[in-house]
Structures are given as C-alpha cells and as structure tokens.
Design an enzyme around this catalytic site. Structure first.
Site, short mmCIF file in Angstrom:
data_model
loop_
_atom_site.label_atom_id
_atom_site.label_comp_id
_atom_site.label_asym_id
_atom_site.label_seq_id
_atom_site.Cartn_x
_atom_site.Cartn_y
_atom_site.Cartn_z
CB CYS A 80 -0.91 0.01 1.17
SG CYS A 80 -1.56 -1.38 1.59
NE ARG B 183 3.97 1.68 -2.03
CZ ARG B 183 5.14 1.49 -1.63
NH1 ARG B 183 6.16 1.98 -2.19
NH2 ARG B 183 5.30 0.68 -0.40
CD1 TRP C 42 -4.16 -5.04 -3.94
CD2 TRP C 42 -1.74 -5.56 -3.76
NE1 TRP C 42 -3.64 -5.97 -4.85
CE2 TRP C 42 -2.35 -6.05 -4.79
CE3 TRP C 42 -0.40 -5.45 -3.10
CZ2 TRP C 42 -1.68 -7.24 -5.39
CZ3 TRP C 42 0.25 -6.72 -4.01
CH2 TRP C 42 -0.31 -7.25 -5.11
CG ASN D 288 2.80 -0.36 3.24
OD1 ASN D 288 2.28 -1.34 3.12
ND2 ASN D 288 3.71 0.21 2.75
N GLY D 289 1.48 -2.84 5.30
CA GLY D 289 2.12 -3.86 6.00
C GLY D 289 0.93 -4.75 6.64
CD GLU E 23 12.72 -17.34 -13.81
OE1 GLU E 23 12.20 -18.08 -14.37
OE2 GLU E 23 12.43 -16.28 -13.68
CE LYS F 291 13.30 -13.36 -15.58
NZ LYS F 291 12.37 -14.23 -15.37
CD GLU G 163 11.69 -13.20 -19.50
OE1 GLU G 163 12.17 -13.57 -18.45
OE2 GLU G 163 10.20 -13.35 -19.66
CG HIS H 289 22.01 -38.45 -21.72
ND1 HIS H 289 22.71 -39.83 -22.13
CD2 HIS H 289 22.07 -38.22 -20.51
CE1 HIS H 289 22.83 -40.32 -20.92
NE2 HIS H 289 22.43 -39.37 -19.85
CE LYS I 3 5.00 -8.21 -14.91
NZ LYS I 3 6.62 -8.88 -14.38
C1 AGP Z 1 8.93 -13.78 -17.01
O1 AGP Z 1 9.83 -13.36 -16.97
C2 AGP Z 1 8.09 -13.94 -18.43
N1 AGP Z 1 7.60 -12.67 -18.71
C3 AGP Z 1 7.08 -14.80 -18.54
O2 AGP Z 1 7.58 -16.05 -18.83
C4 AGP Z 1 5.88 -15.26 -17.62
O3 AGP Z 1 6.44 -15.83 -16.52
C5 AGP Z 1 4.67 -15.92 -18.31
O4 AGP Z 1 4.22 -15.17 -19.48
C6 AGP Z 1 3.54 -16.30 -17.60
O5 AGP Z 1 2.93 -15.25 -16.98
P1 AGP Z 1 1.86 -15.14 -15.88
O6 AGP Z 1 2.79 -15.60 -14.49
O7 AGP Z 1 1.42 -13.94 -15.77
O8 AGP Z 1 1.11 -16.32 -16.12
#
Ligand code: AGP
Length: 617
Positions: free
Chosen positions: A2, A27, A84, A110-111, A490, A494, A497, A513, A612
């Site tokens: 918040c 936020r 929130w 907040n918290g 992951e 990253k 991406e 393999h 996003k």
């Molecule tokens: C993560 O860095 C990516 N932008 C992407 O892989 C993301 O995790 C994926 O599109 C799933 O999104 P979501 O968690 O909103 O479902």
C-alpha cells in the site's frame, strides 16, 4: 504494498494528499482514502476503486473547498492511503484511514499486523467494537487506549503490542499540528520542507515539494510538526534525524532511486517474500472450509500444476517441496500443451494454476479444462480481481506488490514460498511429516526474507563485474540438479528474455546425452551447485564441462569448499535447507541477466517482443 502520504503545514492538503497518492499508484491498490483537519474536526473520505473515484467523492463532499482551496491557512494536516487488500475485502469500510471509536485518532498503515486477531480479542474485552475487517484498524484503537496527552507516546506504547511489519502514520485531534510516523521493515520517508513536513512510503510522493529527505530506520518514531521533525527510538530517546538532498528526477523517483523497475523489483524480493509469508499465516480464514480446508487437503491424491514461463519454473520448485514434504505426486505442466493433450484427471486431483498476472490465456484455459473434468482448481496469483481468481475454487495470493518490469523476479520468489507454505500445510493435514519437522521448516522459511536482502546486497557488485566481463559471449549453458534445476531454468530464461543472448538449460545429468556437444573453449556454463544432496554428482558433471575447455560460473552455498576447484568464478549464498535455497540462488542469476543486458545497452524493463500479461494463446 500500500501507499502512505502525510502532510503537516499551512497549505490546504486535500489536493496535495491526492497528488501524492497519484505518485504512489504504481505500487498497486484497490481502494484509497484521505483524512484531514478542517477547522476543529477531522474529515475523512474513502472510496473503492481508483483515485478518480476518491477525487469524485471528495469533490462531492468537500463543499467546494477542495476545488477552490489554494490560499494558505494557519494550520493544515492530513494523511492519505492507497490500499491493496490483505485482511478483509475491497470495501469502503476496509479502506484507510481508520479511526478509533471517538474519531479523534486516525491512522494509515502499510504492511501486516500479524497478531491482529489476538489484539481484536483484547479490544473486544474492553468493549471496543471494530468497524472493519482489517488488521490495521486495531492500531487506531490501541493508540486511543494509550493516549494520555502525547500522540508520540501513545504510538510508542502501541508498538510494544504489535507483531508484524508495517509503516504507519497517525494524527490526533488534540494535537492538530502533529503527525507521528513509524516503520518496522516497511518503507517510510520524511520530506523536510520549510514550515511544512511530508511523510510517505516513497520519496516520489512529495518530490515536487521538497528534495530534503530523512529516511527512518526500523522502529524510529518521527514526530512531525510544521517547523520541526524530531526522531525518537522505541524507548523514547531522541535520535538525530539524518537528512539528505535527493537529486533524482521524476522518472528515477518512481523507481525509488533505482535505474530501472527490474532492479528495484529484484531489491524488493525480501519484502515480497516477507509479505507473502505473513499474509498466508496471518490470514483470517486460514482454516477455511473450501478446497484448502484441512480435511480436503488430507484427501488430495495428486497435484497438477499448470503454468507458463517463470510461473512454470516456480511450479517445478514447488513440486520438490510438495513431493518431499507432503508426499503427494505432482505433475508440472506447460499450460499451452496441457490444454490440448486430453489429460487424465482422476478423483482427488488438485490443480494449481500459477500466474502472476492471473490473465495468461493458456493457463486459464488449462484451469478451465481441469474444472470441467471435476478437479478442484486453485489459483496462485499476484493480481487480485484477475480472471484466474474468478475461475478457481480458491485463491492463494502472492503479495509481491505490483511488478512492472516485464521479466518476472519478485513474483517468482513469492510464488515459490507460497507453494512451500502449501506443501507444509498439506503435510500438516496428511501427517506426512512430524510437527517438529514442519515447525523447523516454518522457522527456516521465516529467515528467508532477511537472507534474500543480504544476498541482493552482497552479490550485486561481484555479479555485475562478471556480467560485464562476459557480456559479449554468444551463448550460455545453465546446469542444475534437484532444487538447483528450476533455478538454472529460470536463470537461463531471464538472460534470454532481457539480453537476447541464446541460452539453454539442462538437468546437469542430461548434459552428456546431447548438450555437451554445444560446449567449446570458453563457453560460459552457469552451474547451480546449491543442493548438497547431489553435490558430488554435480561436481562430476562440472568436471566434464571443464574437460571441454568451457568456463564455469557456479552458485554455491557458503562453506562449500569443493566448488572452488571446479569453477573459475563462484558466487556464494547463505546455506539453508536445499529447497529454500531456490529463492536465494535465483538472485545472482537475475542480477547476472540484468547487468549483462545493461552492459549490452538494452531496455531491461521492456524487452522486445514480450508483454507483461499474455492474454492471447
Ligand atoms: C517472465 O519473466 C516472463 N515474462 C514470462 O515467462 C511469464 O512468466 C509468463 O508469460 C507467465 O506469466 P504469468 O505468470 O502472468 O501467467
């Protein structure tokens, strides 16, 4: 996550508070409110929805003073809040500011107050009836209860009763020229003006008015009056407020001084985990009657996780805990495949749809499919009111706060710890682990937020050096085993991406393999060597890598001496349970991707071709 704003001075403050809240909008929030002194009384307006709703309510009820007030007045004070929802639904009644029964005391917070249920009972014994479902309201009543002429003393006395992490600002009609603010593990900064003072969750809220800022330390209490700000510790001893001149521009301010949202969000990971854990444990309906009730959890035969991208990786990390601690078989499925595969879903299957946005088309479709086949479906999401929350039987919220960078960081660690908590709860319900084991794991989880903060602070510089040195490498291979595997996957995601550098990620045992053919002299290979259960195996995989001339960058636990002989570069992280180490080990890899992309001059917050929220198939 918040937002708080407070003002004391001589300017009519409704507009000022509203503008401050607008600067905190990033936020995330679902309702908002302000309270301000008007003559002898305090007025308060709260509204569900965005700040336009609050502004409309203000215009309706402020008798025109809001629209026209530009002149100075002898004294003005007010507090504002964007909420929130954590405890209690999104309603006007639950929005801040909260008041005591007399209405003389107002607070914004907040918290999370973790012991709010216990405090509610205590207040009920004193015949104090609370008007909201929030954890925050108890604080207004406590302050009223302890007040004997000094708001600062009443706040200080109340702190002794509060467990949790929070930042709060209080005002009182008996001291119209005073605001009192305090923080414990949540942000709160004071803006020092001339004849006026500001206080907020983030500098951006008041930057247009003053650049002179005092950052409060944990448990420092700031007493703000128009001409002076005093700071005290919890025992009442005065501290010298340390102020600095902030030179950020507006853009930087929105990012709390960080150069990008992604870096800011990497730094917020400790807080994201802290919030997620305490929300889970402090939740009012912890023993609720739905699909997450203990008797239903006890009967789960199988779990299927459906997710995409980073959320899929969180699912892989969660699987290890659900299998190891709760002894439930788990399948983790790429949602876009699952939805077309005619999967077999037997009775007793719980389906977890993990999605930070709660809007990912493939994940939603997979959840729907599972539902039509009779499975209980639970959403794990960071987005209240998202589609996933509407289409599931229950929702587990991560509390990472708004994530703006396209690359998921803090939502990933929040998802992982939430799945760990679920595993512990199932293990408690089905008796798969002794209470002693579960309680050890719970306290290890509690140590994680501070550990994450330490990792972020300690590895940033060395990782940046490495990233800059390797910035021109054309390809990176990531390897991990057991709990290190989702971290490797992951880390590789990253890097590709945000830096557009090709990466591949494998279970280290699979390397011979096939992927070993990719290795040439100097190929950087990133090894997540944090799971001690398979360390000797991983080290022998690493030897195979080095025999091909590749260079190894390892993430290892403190005290792991063997790794030094196997890797050119080692980044150490604190040692804890191997599964918990996932959320520590991912931090250097996020930072590595971040600094490498920056070294290549790229826009990390909005990488090309990515969104996003992916609402299309
Ligand atoms: C993560 O860095 C990516 N932008 C992407 O892989 C993301 O995790 C994926 O599109 C799933 O999104 P979501 O968690 O909103 O479902």
């Amino acid at each position: 996550m918040c937002g708080i704003i407070g003002y004391v001075g001589s300017r009519p403050c409704q507009r000022l508070l509203l503008e401050g809240l607008r600067r905190l909008e990033y936020r995330g929030y679902d309702s908002a409110g302000i309270a301000w002194r008007e003559g002898e009384v305090t007025r308060c307006i709260r509204a569900v929805g965005n700040l336009d709703s609050l502004e409309a309510a203000l215009v309706r009820t402020a008798d025109g003073t809001y629209a026209s007030a530009t002149a100075t007045q002898p004294l003005s004070a007010g507090i504002g809040h964007t909420r929130w929802a954590t405890h209690g639904g999104v309603t006007e009644r639950n929005a801040h500011p909260h008041a005591d029964l007399s209405g003389r005391f107002r607070i914004v917070l907040n918290g999370i107050i973790e012991n709010h249920l216990e405090l509610r009972d205590r207040l009920a014994a004193d015949l104090v009836t609370l008007r909201s479902d929030t954890d925050a309201e108890v604080v207004a009543h406590l302050i009223a209860l302890y007040y004997s002429g000094s708001l600062a003393d009443a706040v200080r006395r109340s702190l002794e009763d509060l467990e949790g992490h929070y930042a709060l600002v209080a005002m009182c009609e008996d001291e119209p020229d005073t605001l009192v603010g305090v923080r414990r593990e949540c942000p709160l900064v004071v803006g020092l003006g001339s004849g006026e003072q500001f206080v907020a969750s983030s500098i951006s809220a008041f930057l247009t008015h003053t650049r002179e800022v005092a950052v409060l330390k944990d448990e420092e209490i700031a007493v703000m009056r128009p001409d002076v700000v005093e700071v005290f510790d919890v025992s009442g001893l005065p501290h010298r407020p340390v102020s600095t001149e902030v030179e950020w521009d507006d853009d930087r301010c929105e990012k709390d001084g960080f150069e990008t949202f992604m870096l800011k969000e990497i730094h917020e990971q400790g807080a994201a985990v802290r919030e997620t854990l305490s929300q889970w444990r402090g939740s009012v309906d912890r023993e609720g009657s739905g699909v997450l009730a203990p008797d239903r959890l006890r009967d789960i035969k199988r779990i299927i996780v459906v997710a995409c991208g980073t959320s899929y990786h969180a699912g892989l990390a969660g699987r290890n805990a659900l299998e190891q601690w709760a002894r439930i078989p788990v399948d983790v499925e790429v949602a876009s495949e699952f939805r077309y595969r005619e999967p077999i879903i037997e009775n007793g299957t719980l389906v977890l749809g993990i999605s930070q946005s709660g809007e990912t088309a493939d994940t939603l479709a997979a959840m729907r499919l599972a539902k039509t086949q009779g499975a209980a479906v639970v959403a794990v999401t960071n987005a209240p009111a998202s589609q996933a929350t509407r289409e599931s039987d229950a929702v587990l919220f991560t509390r990472a706060g708004l994530e703006i960078g396209v690359a998921a960081t803090k939502t990933f660690v929040a998802q992982v710890v939430l799945l760990y908590e679920l595993a512990l709860r199932i293990a408690g319900a089905n008796g798969a682990r002794s209470e002693a084991t579960l309680s050890d794991l719970r306290s290890a989880l509690e140590d994680l937020p501070a550990m994450i903060d330490r990792v972020v602070a300690s590895v940033d510089e060395p990782v940046r050096g490495l990233a800059e040195r390797l910035a021109l490498s054309p390809f990176f291979l990531y390897l991990g085993r057991l709990s290190g595997l989702p971290v490797a996957l992951e880390g590789a995601l990253k890097l590709k991406e945000i830096s557009y550098v090709p990466t591949d990620a494998y279970a280290a045992g699979e390397m011979k393999h096939g992927p070993i053919a990719l290795l040439g002299r100097e190929t950087p290979v990133v090894c997540v060597a944090t799971d001690r259960r398979v360390l000797p195996k991983l080290l022998s995989n690493v030897s195979e890598v080095r025999a091909r001339g590749a260079q190894v960058l390892a993430i290892a636990s403190d005290g792991c001496k063997e790794i030094a002989e196997h890797a050119e570069h080692v980044i150490y992280i604190p040692s804890t349970d191997p599964l918990l180490q996932v959320v520590l080990a991912v931090v250097p890899l996020q930072l590595f991707a971040y600094h490498l992309a920056r070294a290549r001059g790229l826009n990390v917050d909005q990488p090309r071709n990515l969104a996003k929220t992916v609402t299309v198939e």
